[in-house]
Design a protein around this motif. Structure first.
Motif, PDB file in Angstrom:
ATOM      1  N   VAL A 141     -54.018  56.749  52.396  1.00  0.00           N
ATOM      2  CA  VAL A 141     -54.794  55.782  51.617  1.00  0.00           C
ATOM      3  C   VAL A 141     -54.433  55.863  50.145  1.00  0.00           C
ATOM      4  N   LEU A 142     -54.253  57.092  49.639  1.00  0.00           N
ATOM      5  CA  LEU A 142     -53.918  57.285  48.232  1.00  0.00           C
ATOM      6  C   LEU A 142     -52.582  56.632  47.898  1.00  0.00           C
ATOM      7  N   ILE A 143     -51.590  56.821  48.774  1.00  0.00           N
ATOM      8  CA  ILE A 143     -50.285  56.219  48.535  1.00  0.00           C
ATOM      9  C   ILE A 143     -50.382  54.700  48.569  1.00  0.00           C
ATOM     10  N   ALA A 144     -51.157  54.174  49.534  1.00  0.00           N
ATOM     11  CA  ALA A 144     -51.318  52.728  49.629  1.00  0.00           C
ATOM     12  C   ALA A 144     -51.978  52.167  48.385  1.00  0.00           C
ATOM     13  N   VAL A 145     -53.001  52.875  47.899  1.00  0.00           N
ATOM     14  CA  VAL A 145     -53.686  52.427  46.680  1.00  0.00           C
ATOM     15  C   VAL A 145     -52.741  52.473  45.497  1.00  0.00           C
ATOM     16  N   LEU A 146     -51.932  53.540  45.412  1.00  0.00           N
ATOM     17  CA  LEU A 146     -50.975  53.661  44.313  1.00  0.00           C
ATOM     18  C   LEU A 146     -50.029  52.467  44.282  1.00  0.00           C
ATOM     19  N   VAL A 147     -49.529  52.101  45.447  1.00  0.00           N
ATOM     20  CA  VAL A 147     -48.575  50.996  45.520  1.00  0.00           C
ATOM     21  C   VAL A 147     -49.225  49.673  45.133  1.00  0.00           C
ATOM     22  N   SER A 148     -50.444  49.454  45.618  1.00  0.00           N
ATOM     23  CA  SER A 148     -51.093  48.159  45.391  1.00  0.00           C
ATOM     24  C   SER A 148     -51.757  48.032  44.031  1.00  0.00           C
ATOM     25  N   GLN A 191     -65.092  64.768  49.174  1.00  0.00           N
ATOM     26  CA  GLN A 191     -65.157  65.516  47.920  1.00  0.00           C
ATOM     27  C   GLN A 191     -63.816  65.393  47.201  1.00  0.00           C
ATOM     28  N   PRO A 192     -63.760  64.711  46.035  1.00  0.00           N
ATOM     29  CA  PRO A 192     -62.495  64.618  45.304  1.00  0.00           C
ATOM     30  C   PRO A 192     -62.008  66.003  44.889  1.00  0.00           C
ATOM     31  N   LEU A 193     -60.690  66.208  44.971  1.00  0.00           N
ATOM     32  CA  LEU A 193     -60.135  67.480  44.527  1.00  0.00           C
ATOM     33  C   LEU A 193     -60.464  67.704  43.058  1.00  0.00           C
ATOM     34  N   LEU A 194     -60.302  66.656  42.250  1.00  0.00           N
ATOM     35  CA  LEU A 194     -60.643  66.679  40.823  1.00  0.00           C
ATOM     36  C   LEU A 194     -61.058  65.279  40.398  1.00  0.00           C
ATOM     37  N   THR A 195     -61.954  65.196  39.429  1.00  0.00           N
ATOM     38  CA  THR A 195     -62.252  63.923  38.786  1.00  0.00           C
ATOM     39  C   THR A 195     -61.603  63.920  37.397  1.00  0.00           C
ATOM     40  N   ARG A 196     -61.535  62.750  36.793  1.00  0.00           N
ATOM     41  CA  ARG A 196     -60.909  62.649  35.470  1.00  0.00           C
ATOM     42  C   ARG A 196     -61.607  63.543  34.449  1.00  0.00           C
ATOM     43  N   THR A 197     -62.924  63.551  34.487  1.00  0.00           N
ATOM     44  CA  THR A 197     -63.668  64.381  33.536  1.00  0.00           C
ATOM     45  C   THR A 197     -63.365  65.861  33.736  1.00  0.00           C
ATOM     46  N   SER A 207     -70.495  67.358  38.693  1.00  0.00           N
ATOM     47  CA  SER A 207     -69.137  67.609  39.164  1.00  0.00           C
ATOM     48  C   SER A 207     -68.905  66.985  40.522  1.00  0.00           C
ATOM     49  N   GLY A 208     -67.631  66.925  40.902  1.00  0.00           N
ATOM     50  CA  GLY A 208     -67.264  66.455  42.230  1.00  0.00           C
ATOM     51  C   GLY A 208     -67.700  65.033  42.498  1.00  0.00           C
ATOM     52  N   PHE A 252     -53.853  61.302  36.128  1.00  0.00           N
ATOM     53  CA  PHE A 252     -53.574  60.066  36.857  1.00  0.00           C
ATOM     54  C   PHE A 252     -53.898  60.228  38.336  1.00  0.00           C
ATOM     55  N   PHE A 253     -53.604  61.412  38.884  1.00  0.00           N
ATOM     56  CA  PHE A 253     -53.964  61.685  40.279  1.00  0.00           C
ATOM     57  C   PHE A 253     -55.484  61.611  40.457  1.00  0.00           C
ATOM     58  N   ALA A 254     -56.220  62.199  39.512  1.00  0.00           N
ATOM     59  CA  ALA A 254     -57.683  62.161  39.585  1.00  0.00           C
ATOM     60  C   ALA A 254     -58.189  60.723  39.498  1.00  0.00           C
ATOM     61  N   PHE A 255     -57.534  59.937  38.665  1.00  0.00           N
ATOM     62  CA  PHE A 255     -57.884  58.523  38.515  1.00  0.00           C
ATOM     63  C   PHE A 255     -57.710  57.793  39.847  1.00  0.00           C
ATOM     64  N   LEU A 256     -56.601  58.039  40.523  1.00  0.00           N
ATOM     65  CA  LEU A 256     -56.352  57.407  41.814  1.00  0.00           C
ATOM     66  C   LEU A 256     -57.354  57.874  42.863  1.00  0.00           C
ATOM     67  N   THR A 257     -57.707  59.162  42.806  1.00  0.00           N
ATOM     68  CA  THR A 257     -58.691  59.693  43.744  1.00  0.00           C
ATOM     69  C   THR A 257     -60.032  58.993  43.566  1.00  0.00           C
ATOM     70  N   GLU A 258     -60.417  58.743  42.327  1.00  0.00           N
ATOM     71  CA  GLU A 258     -61.672  58.041  42.070  1.00  0.00           C
ATOM     72  C   GLU A 258     -61.611  56.609  42.597  1.00  0.00           C
TER      73      GLU A 258
END
Length: 391
Positions: free
Chosen positions: A374-381, A306-312, A83-84, A287-293
């Motif tokens: 960083v998450l927002i920047a990654v989402l945009v790019s 520590q990611p809040l959640l992973t896709r799995t 996990s995590g 999708f949020f978990a995907f972006l976090t990864e």
């Protein structure tokens, strides 16, 4: 374990320093069996007098072989990446889960260990698809379809353990009997992997929503039920039980499918917090978990957050998957006892948890705010190519 010659028996538990391994070791020792706890880290609890702790790494074959002197049964629990952020360390996951298991099998054969009980996972079958009352006849999920490296390597390791059933032991000392148990998510007072992470989210005010279908069902297993299943499995590998478990896999849970978030409601409310009413679509959280990864992939070497959640974790908590206990009941004699989260709530209270959400420190605000930027920047790019990205 059999009582007649229990005083002459010795078992070894890999991962014996962890929550479940330690609990299993104490239960077996109470039956008059010598127990060795083998792990890279010492248990948090004081090791009872009479139980031996050996510090070692299953990734080192010589250390495993040394630990297996005069052992008749190995409970192979040690694993990594469940996990995590651990789920994102591919190399260590491979080394521990696959190479470590190969070392355990090889050491059992060279040392003449007659029984090997492997602690597997539901994930060898489940990869995000709906499963209702599934059984052991279901095929392994194809390796390339596993959404995370932990599940894929646990599947490979389980196959290796079951394939080793019937392998000849060194010096003509018979054959190795193996089986695998596939537990649901483990809970109980003092559990150190999942529950503290959940409570930390609650106390930090991050548990603001639930997600997925409110009718989705998953399963959990109390630590003492899992202990019972492992003891029964080791006995079912013996000649006195006609080796009925040899080469077999078994799903193990409390046998009570429940919505993931409803299962934790007593914990949330028992610690004095309000249970969230805001429900998000599973696809959005995934999708949020995907972006976090992705963020972890890009900046993890600089800041291993520590990611809040992973896709799995999103699939495991939000998609229906539960299994029949019929085979375990029939062949092992497994009868799960009923437990509640009351003892878990009391344990956390004894640790000073509950009553009031912790205030963010300035450092925490800067950290989480920075991650959001960083998450927002990654989402945009990354959004145009997100559908084809693979970690």
């Amino acid at each position: 374990m059999e009582e007649g010659n229990a005083a002459k028996e010795r078992v070894l538990i890999t991962g014996g320093g962890g929550y479940f391994g330690f609990r299993l070791g104490c239960a077996i020792y109470q039956k008059g069996v010598d127990v060795i706890l083998f792990d890279v880290v010492k248990p948090l609890q004081t090791v009872p007098e009479g139980i031996k702790f050996m510090q070692g790494n299953i990734c080192c074959l010589s250390e495993v072989e040394e630990a297996l002197r005069d052992v008749i049964c190995v409970f192979h629990i040690a694993s990594y990446g469940m996990s995590g952020r651990e789920q994102l360390n591919r190399k260590l996951i491979e080394d521990v889960n696959v190479k470590g298991t190969e070392n355990v099998i090889q050491a059992c054969r060279s040392r003449g260990v007659s029984s090997l009980v492997y602690t597997s996972t539901y994930n060898v079958i489940f990869g995000g698809q709906i499963i209702e009352n599934g059984d052991e006849s279901l095929p392994y999920l194809p390796l390339h379809l596993h959404p995370d490296h932990y599940s894929r390597t646990k599947s490979v390791a389980e196959m290796k353990v079951l394939e080793a059933n019937g392998a000849e032991l060194g010096n003509g000392r018979g054959v190795l009997r193996t089986c695998a148990l596939r537990p649901a998510g483990i809970y109980g007072p003092g559990e150190q992997r999942h529950l503290p992470r959940i409570v930390s989210y609650i106390e930090r005010g991050l548990f603001k929503f639930v997600y997925g279908d409110p009718l989705s069902l998953v399963e959990f297993v109390h630590v003492d039920n899992l202990v019972q299943a492992h003891v029964l499995a080791s006995e079912a590998l013996r000649a006195s039980k006609q080796h009925i478990a040899a080469g077999q896999a078994y799903f193990i849970s409390d046998g009570r499918p429940v919505n993931n978030f409803e299962f934790f409601r007593p914990l949330v409310e028992g610690l004095g917090y309000k249970f969230p009413t805001w429900r998000l679509p599973l696809s959005l959280v995934y999708f949020f978990a995907f972006l976090t990864e992705i963020v972890h992939f890009l900046v993890g070497r600089l800041y291993n957050f520590q990611p809040l959640l992973t896709r799995t974790e999103v699939y495991k908590t939000g998609v229906t998957h539960y299994f029949s206990m019929e085979k375990a009941r029939k062949e092992l004699g497994y009868e799960p006892q009923q437990y509640s989260l009351d003892e878990v709530v009391e344990w956390f209270r004894s640790q000073g948890c509950g009553a009031k959400a912790r205030n963010y420190t300035t450092m925490q605000l800067v950290r989480d705010g920075g991650l959001l930027v960083v998450l927002i920047a990654v989402l945009v790019s990354w959004l145009p190519s997100a559908a084809t990205f693979s970690l």
